[in-house]
Design an enzyme around this catalytic site. Structure first.
Site, mmCIF file in Angstrom:
data_model
loop_
_atom_site.group_PDB
_atom_site.id
_atom_site.type_symbol
_atom_site.label_atom_id
_atom_site.label_comp_id
_atom_site.label_asym_id
_atom_site.label_seq_id
_atom_site.Cartn_x
_atom_site.Cartn_y
_atom_site.Cartn_z
ATOM 1 N N CYS A 158 40.869 43.587 36.622
ATOM 2 C CA CYS A 158 41.614 43.175 37.790
ATOM 3 C C CYS A 158 41.958 41.767 37.526
ATOM 4 O O CYS A 158 43.087 41.268 37.886
ATOM 5 C CB CYS A 158 41.002 43.273 39.142
ATOM 6 S SG CYS A 158 39.079 42.425 39.306
ATOM 7 N N HIS A 252 42.961 37.538 43.510
ATOM 8 C CA HIS A 252 42.600 36.733 42.432
ATOM 9 C C HIS A 252 43.476 35.700 41.861
ATOM 10 O O HIS A 252 44.689 36.051 41.652
ATOM 11 C CB HIS A 252 42.226 37.667 41.207
ATOM 12 C CG HIS A 252 40.958 38.497 41.235
ATOM 13 N ND1 HIS A 252 40.119 38.152 42.434
ATOM 14 C CD2 HIS A 252 40.629 39.408 40.587
ATOM 15 C CE1 HIS A 252 39.071 39.184 41.922
ATOM 16 N NE2 HIS A 252 39.340 39.795 40.998
#
Length: 362
Positions: A158, A252
């Site tokens: 990810c 993120h």
């Protein structure tokens, strides 16, 4: 009888499994008909198995509440009910490898969110806008497995979504050296603040295995198929990373420094970012963002609270691109780690594989 492909979710009670179920509600091509999980959840309805552990912002879809959860280890029984499966099982790496291959050998394609097969030479690891051509390795994998329809495809880590696509957009300028620090949300660990209260107001400067993935997986995305195997790129940039857990639920963020062989202007770099697209956009895939990467001019963007849901969480936001005193340029990237970075990225992979004829009705 629905014309939609029948989908199973392996590991459907965990956070990524829940995200798959939320994303697939009312999907035009796919319908969740089977959910499989650990033996302790088997035999319960999905609603009972999840209980008070539903972690999505949206309500549990009505269509799945009364589905009786299967034992994920009863491979033949689960496979007989579906056309393909998404895998989000929580097991050891060796167990994941074995169970995903077992499903593939029942002639059931497996699109996995797990890391176990990311370095299996004949398993494509795809960001569909970056390396859709890696799907071609599936024919070699099927020969190895002895299947005609069954195979495994995976999506990458990810955290690399917030910078690897940008470096891909800049390929013509030949990035040479990259320093990246990722500031990673707690949902990447399958947690909420309710589960992990010690993360409130806290920063942890270590996420096991994450730095190696951040440095190496982009090189596989940029690799070539040779003799039925994906060989990682050997002339790509050297990447070094630090990965830090921060008190954010979803999103993120990456702070990135880049040196180039060919020296681009800032205007050229922004132009390549906003024009970058791939097969998902050309094919009009249901989950594809209209614009994959947006560039934000404001000094205080991208921000998680403002930008993490860009293009329904499937787009990437870039900002603060500027010249650096040591490197050529630096920028900040943001991606949604459980949508583009996990379940959503896998759904887009499955859409691409369906469009290319790899996933069909059984």
């Amino acid at each position: 009888m629905s014309e939609k492909l029948r989908v199973g979710i392996l590991g459907g009670t965990g956070m990524v499994g829940q995200r798959f179920i939320a994303l697939l509600e009312n999907h035009p091509w796919f319908e969740v008909v089977t959910i499989a999980a650990s033996p302790r959840s088997a035999g319960k309805t999905y609603e009972e198995a999840v209980g008070d552990r539903w972690k999505m912002d949206t309500p549990m879809p009505e269509a799945v509440k009364k589905l009786v959860v299967h034992n994920v280890n009863e491979v033949e029984a689960v496979a007989s009910t579906v056309d393909f499966v998404f895998s989000a099982v929580d097991m050891s790496k060796d167990e994941i490898k074995a169970i995903e291959e077992a499903y593939a050998k029942t002639e059931t394609p497996v699109v996995s969110n797990n890391s176990a097969h990311r370095w299996t030479p004949d398993v494509p690891m795809m960001v569909p806008e970056i390396n859709p051509q890696h799907a071609e390795v599936i024919e070699f994998q099927k020969k190895r497995l002895g299947t005609t329809k069954g195979f495994i495809a995976v999506k990458p880590n990810c955290s690399i979504q917030s910078y690897a696509p940008v470096l891909t957009a800049w390929k013509e300028f030949e990035p040479q050296e990259v320093v990246v620090t990722t500031y990673q949300a707690i949902s990447g660990a399958g947690k909420t603040f309710k589960d992990w209260p010690e993360m409130v107001g806290n920063v942890i400067p270590f996420i096991g295995g994450e730095e190696e993935k951040s440095e190496q997986e982009p090189l596989r995305l940029w690799g070539e198929i040779t003799d039925g195997k994906i060989e990682k790129c050997t002339d790509g940039p050297k990447i070094t990373s630090q990965c830090i857990r921060v008190p954010v639920l979803n999103g993120h963020t990456a702070a990135v420094f880049v040196n180039f062989k060919k020296k681009p202007t800032k205007e050229e770099l922004i132009d390549r970012i906003v024009k970058f697209s791939g097969e998902p956009q050309e094919l009009g895939l249901p989950s594809a963002p209209k614009q994959f990467i947006q560039y934000l001019e404001e000094d205080n963007r991208p921000q998680v609270t403002l930008d993490v849901d860009y293009e329904n969480g499937m787009g990437i936001s870039i900002g603060r691109l500027r010249e650096d005193s040591i490197f050529d340029y630096k920028f900040v990237g943001l991606s949604h780690n459980t949508v583009r970075g996990a379940a959503g990225g896998a759904v887009l992979c499955a859409e691409l594989l369906k469009a290319k004829g790899y996933i069909t009705k059984k």
